[in-house]
Design an enzyme around this catalytic site. Structure first.
Site, PDB file in Angstrom:
ATOM      1  N   GLU A 333      88.242  12.624  36.761  1.00  0.00           N
ATOM      2  CA  GLU A 333      89.020  13.469  36.049  1.00  0.00           C
ATOM      3  C   GLU A 333      88.715  13.523  34.349  1.00  0.00           C
ATOM      4  OE1 GLU A 333      89.517  11.328  38.305  1.00  0.00           O
ATOM      5  OE2 GLU A 333      91.242  11.650  39.687  1.00  0.00           O
ATOM      6  N   LYS A 450      84.602   1.180  46.179  1.00  0.00           N
ATOM      7  CA  LYS A 450      83.452   2.120  45.605  1.00  0.00           C
ATOM      8  C   LYS A 450      82.228   1.472  46.049  1.00  0.00           C
ATOM      9  CE  LYS A 450      82.667   5.253  42.156  1.00  0.00           C
ATOM     10  NZ  LYS A 450      82.791   5.639  40.789  1.00  0.00           N
TER      11      LYS A 450
END
Ligand code: ADP
Length: 553
Positions: A333, A450
């Site tokens: 983002e 992750k």
């Protein structure tokens, strides 16, 4: 009335980057290891010419401004040509992560309404498999030459990239357009539900390229030989395809060859000075170099980000191999760069251990990004290196909304002085910021794992487990892993009277999710802790299983 500036009005377009590189660093090399197995050499001038030819070819196929062209490709010169040939001509370059589960790839291509799909040879079987699900793709383009085209394929009208380019004369002028026009699209599968697309603009991409190249950021120069290990399908390889053109650096692309040995040989052969990648990649490279007793002859500095850089890795690179590590934090983002850890002059007089502690943090914001930490009431917390809060950011290369979503992710923040501090993007990371503006990630409020730089949604894994007839409740948490940074652990409460084994549950994931996303282990508990509102207390579970040892596979 305000006085208008009287400067030339030139929009910040992605085509200006490649035009600059072609005109001012035209003979600088672009080297690519390719799927075909060869090492290909071209130059910025050739890349620009072929990008123009590609733009002509895509127009001839009937693609028009604003339409999305998907890519499933490794880092290489053809991918670079597609980056510029699509965005430069007003199309939107949509990079897709080939490591996702095939169903997810199809979902993303459909959501983006990709009109064409460019794919490397390695991904032909994958695309053949998902093609029947692709609702909008009109053209499949195989990124290879005629000699490597398959004799048979189920892909309708499969086109040959080199044929398409060769058929055009390159007499093409990069069009002028509004700098806020969409240039690139990249999906992030970070949070729950379906992946969401970040749509970058020409303006945001060019500004990000400037910011990334600055001396206190990646410090890219025209004397550098830059090897982006971070994939071009992952947030535009952290902007390197743009920053390298902006400075006119030599670029070396590793293609699919990302193991330690291949990378080391390429580093040495092409005299790479600068690189960038997630910690897992450096682990592979360091293991190889260490086991063979090798040294780097040209490698000077590297950006490590995407996951926290382990202090031991930073120390080995800096102290044993003399490679400066720039620890960086970012997000899809954010195009993605947010912070990089580099010292200011006042830190140079600090004892080496204190300097090291600063370098281990995620770093300082660069111009273009503003950040702060807030409490649950969205009030700014002090920058004292101790007050941990939700990290929020804003700036010209931070998204304001997701592709196809009307609602805004931005939130209002109250400043420390009680005044309205405007709208900010909540990162889902929990951090402290010290008096000097060094940010350190301390936790994560978003519910994800992750692994090796790639996201795994805990909710997806929980939903699958919950569908198992013997499972009453399931929670998936991240557990530290030496190679992958984090791996998923499934915590399960079984239904009364039901018995089920670890292997049975793990087998249940087969075919439902990519293999690398399947939890490494299952822990059976009698109860999962909950908040008063019934939400699972993941923080508590993470503490409980902090020292859980995952089985070695
Ligand atoms: P990228 O992998 O390029 O950083 P993603 O959007 O896939 O982009 O992931 C962003 C998230 O990854 C961040 O919000 C943060 O949780 C995590 N992250 C990225 N860099 C770091 C870092 N240096 N240390 C800790 N976490 C990081």
């Amino acid at each position: 009335m305000a006085l208008l500036g009287q400067m030339m009005s030139m929009p910040l377009l992605i085509s200006s980057l490649i035009q600059h590189a072609a005109r001012h660093a035209g003979d600088t090399e672009i080297v690519s290891k390719r799927c075909e197995g060869d090492l290909h050499r071209s130059t910025w001038a050739e890349v620009e010419l072929r990008a123009r030819q590609l733009a002509q070819a895509l127009a001839r196929l009937g693609l028009s401004a604003g339409e999305r062209v998907g890519t499933l490709a490794w880092n290489g010169h053809r991918h670079l040509e597609i980056y510029y040939g699509t965005s430069g001509s007003g199309l939107v370059c949509h990079t897709i992560n080939p490591r996702l589960f095939p169903e997810q790839i199809a979902w993303i291509a459909n959501d983006a309404q990709d009109q064409a799909l460019c794919l490397d040879l390695s991904f032909l079987p994958l695309v053949e498999k998902i093609a029947p699900q692709l609702k909008t793709v009109r053209h499949f383009i195989l990124m290879t030459d005629r000699a490597h085209m398959p004799a048979e394929t189920s892909l309708p009208g499969l086109l040959c990239y080199e044929d398409l380019v060769a058929a055009e004369d390159g007499h093409y002028t990069w069009p002028l357009m509004d700098e806020d026009t969409a240039s690139t699209l990249c999906y992030t599968s970070g949070t729950t539900g379906h992946p969401k697309g970040a749509v970058y603009s020409h303006r945001s991409s060019v500004l990000h390229a400037f910011g990334a190249a600055m001396p206190d950021a990646m410090a890219c120069t025209r004397r550098d030989v830059i090897l982006p290990v971070v994939p071009m399908f992952h947030v535009n390889a952290w902007g390197l395809p743009y920053s390298t053109a902006l400075v006119g650096a030599k670029v070396v692309f590793p293609g699919p060859h990302l193991d330690g040995k291949s990378l080391y040989e390429l580093f040495e052969q092409e005299q790479v000075t600068f690189s960038a990648g997630v910690p897992t990649v450096w682990l592979g490279l360091l293991n190889y170099v260490g086991s063979q007793g090798l040294k780097f002859s040209s490698f000077k500095r590297t950006v490590i980000g995407g996951s926290a850089c382990p202090p031991a890795m930073l120390a080995t690179l800096m102290d044993v191999y003399g490679v400066e590590v720039i620890h960086a934090w970012g997000m899809t983002e954010l195009s993605p760069l947010g912070t990089l850890s580099r010292l200011s002059s006042k830190h140079l007089s600090l004892p080496p251990e204190q300097q090291r502690r600063l370098l281990e943090k995620q770093g300082k914001a660069i111009y273009g990004i503003d950040m702060t930490v807030i409490d649950d009431a969205r009030r700014e917390l002090p920058w004292d290196g101790r007050s941990a809060g939700n990290l929020v950011v804003r700036g010209p290369w931070v998204i304001a909304s997701y592709f196809g979503h009307e609602d805004s992710p931005l939130i209002p923040v109250t400043g420390r002085d009680g005044r309205d501090a405007g709208l900010w993007f909540p990162t889902g990371d929990v951090a402290t910021i010290d008096e000097d503006g060094f940010m350190q990630i301390t936790d994560r409020s978003k519910d994800v794992i992750k692994s090796g730089g790639e996201w795994i949604s805990s909710i997806d894994l929980e939903n699958i487990a919950m569908a198992h007839p013997a499972v009453h409740e399931a929670a998936v948490i991240a557990v530290a892993h030496p190679k992958w940074d984090e791996r998923p652990l499934l915590v399960v409460v079984t239904k009364p009277g039901a018995t089920v084994s670890r292997d049975d549950i793990l087998k249940f994931y087969e075919g439902k999710i990519a293999k690398w996303q399947v939890p490494d282990d299952v822990a059976f508990v009698s109860e999962i802790p909950h908040t008063a509102t019934g939400k699972m207390l993941k923080l508590k579970l993470r503490e409980q299983f902090r020292s859980h040892v995952l089985p070695t596979v």
